[in-house]
Design an enzyme around this catalytic site. Structure first.
Site, mmCIF file in Angstrom:
data_model
loop_
_atom_site.group_PDB
_atom_site.id
_atom_site.type_symbol
_atom_site.label_atom_id
_atom_site.label_comp_id
_atom_site.label_asym_id
_atom_site.label_seq_id
_atom_site.Cartn_x
_atom_site.Cartn_y
_atom_site.Cartn_z
ATOM 1 N N CYS A 1 2.598 2.539 -0.193
ATOM 2 C CA CYS A 1 1.823 1.712 0.735
ATOM 3 C C CYS A 1 0.727 2.557 1.352
ATOM 4 O O CYS A 1 0.969 3.703 1.765
ATOM 5 C CB CYS A 1 2.740 1.152 1.824
ATOM 6 N N LEU A 2 -0.467 2.004 1.445
ATOM 7 C CA LEU A 2 -1.580 2.720 2.048
ATOM 8 C C LEU A 2 -1.339 3.007 3.521
ATOM 9 O O LEU A 2 -1.930 3.944 4.064
ATOM 10 C CB LEU A 2 -2.871 1.908 1.877
ATOM 11 N N GLY B 1 -4.015 -3.493 -3.362
ATOM 12 C CA GLY B 1 -3.922 -4.594 -2.419
ATOM 13 C C GLY B 1 -4.161 -4.077 -1.015
ATOM 14 O O GLY B 1 -3.968 -2.894 -0.731
ATOM 15 N N HIS C 1 4.314 -7.714 -1.574
ATOM 16 C CA HIS C 1 4.024 -6.616 -0.656
ATOM 17 C C HIS C 1 2.952 -7.029 0.351
ATOM 18 O O HIS C 1 3.107 -6.807 1.563
ATOM 19 C CB HIS C 1 3.566 -5.399 -1.469
ATOM 20 N N GLU C 2 1.864 -7.623 -0.135
ATOM 21 C CA GLU C 2 0.770 -7.979 0.769
ATOM 22 C C GLU C 2 1.139 -9.134 1.690
ATOM 23 O O GLU C 2 0.784 -9.130 2.876
ATOM 24 C CB GLU C 2 -0.493 -8.311 -0.029
ATOM 25 N N HIS D 1 3.172 -7.896 4.544
ATOM 26 C CA HIS D 1 2.362 -7.294 5.607
ATOM 27 C C HIS D 1 1.962 -8.345 6.652
ATOM 28 O O HIS D 1 1.912 -8.058 7.854
ATOM 29 C CB HIS D 1 1.091 -6.676 5.027
ATOM 30 N N GLN E 1 -3.652 -4.179 8.008
ATOM 31 C CA GLN E 1 -3.771 -2.765 7.652
ATOM 32 C C GLN E 1 -5.089 -2.146 8.106
ATOM 33 O O GLN E 1 -5.241 -0.923 8.076
ATOM 34 C CB GLN E 1 -3.589 -2.569 6.149
#
Length: 231
Positions: free
Chosen positions: A126-127, A68, A168-169, A172, A73
């Site tokens: 997480c990226l 995702g 999660h997304e 963000h 991000q």
């Protein structure tokens, strides 16, 4: 971080990002864009530019690799995210996590609400927080309401790992990082995950690291796999 200036109009910032070939640079924790509530999408990008931006998000997510990616991000404060999970995991992990393949999807202006009171606690990464994971207890099932990139309504219930990705997304887009919801005593480097907790349950990690899990949460039993996918 090399992201476009916040003073530039959104369309100009996206054009600047897309001027370079290849994956977009991923913004890391500490950048203010990750802590702002993203602006609802309302045509700020004309259709052709939106399509190019969505494709760049897909390329960046796959190259990372992750399951995702949200627009903040990559430094763009719009309520747009993409998700995709081929779920190439052993059956043991699939059963424990409810991790099943998810096709590529674009989520525009998403929001979610819990379905029932079930929780699932697993290590999550997480990226934008590279190299680390922590246990997060999330709703086991959620209802997602959004639009796709063509403006079509999305109203769908997600369970298991797909529900975790959706939460999660969407978080963000509200300026929330997974660490805000995590049991911080569980925080582990990827190296520690592989060497110490890669083949154990969150319950055993809880004992070893001294943190609690929600009673009856799905993560209290079953393998979590060697490293959780980043989103």
């Amino acid at each position: 971080m090399g992201t476009p200036s916040d003073r530039a109009p959104l369309a100009e910032r996206v054009e600047e990002l897309l001027a370079a070939d290849g994956p977009l640079p991923i913004v890391e924790a500490g950048d203010p864009v990750l802590r702002r509530v993203a602006e609802p999408f309302d045509g700020q990008l004309e259709p052709a530019l939106l399509a190019r931006f969505v494709e760049a998000l897909r390329l960046t997510m796959r190259a990372a690799p992750g399951v995702g990616l949200a627009a903040p991000q990559v430094g763009v404060g719009l309520r747009i995210a993409v998700i995709e999970d081929p779920a190439p995991v052993p059956d043991e992990v699939r059963v424990a996590r409810g991790r099943v393949p998810q096709p590529f999807r674009v989520l525009v202006n998403p929001s979610y609400e819990a379905v029932g009171g079930g929780l699932a606690a697993f290590f999550e990464g997480c990226l934008s927080v590279p190299g680390w994971q922590a246990v997060v207890a999330r709703h086991a099932e959620v209802r997602l309401v959004a639009r796709d990139e063509h403006g079509r309504a999305v109203d769908e219930v997600f369970a298991g790992w797909p529900a975790r990705i959706v939460q999660h997304e969407t978080d963000h887009l509200d300026g929330v990082l997974y660490l805000d919801r995590a049991e911080l005593r569980s925080l582990a480097s990827n190296r520690a995950m592989v060497e110490l907790w890669g083949q154990v349950t969150p319950e055993r990690a809880a004992v070893g690291l001294g943190f609690g899990l929600p009673p009856g949460s799905a993560g209290a039993v079953g393998s979590v796999g060697p490293v959780g996918p980043a989103v």
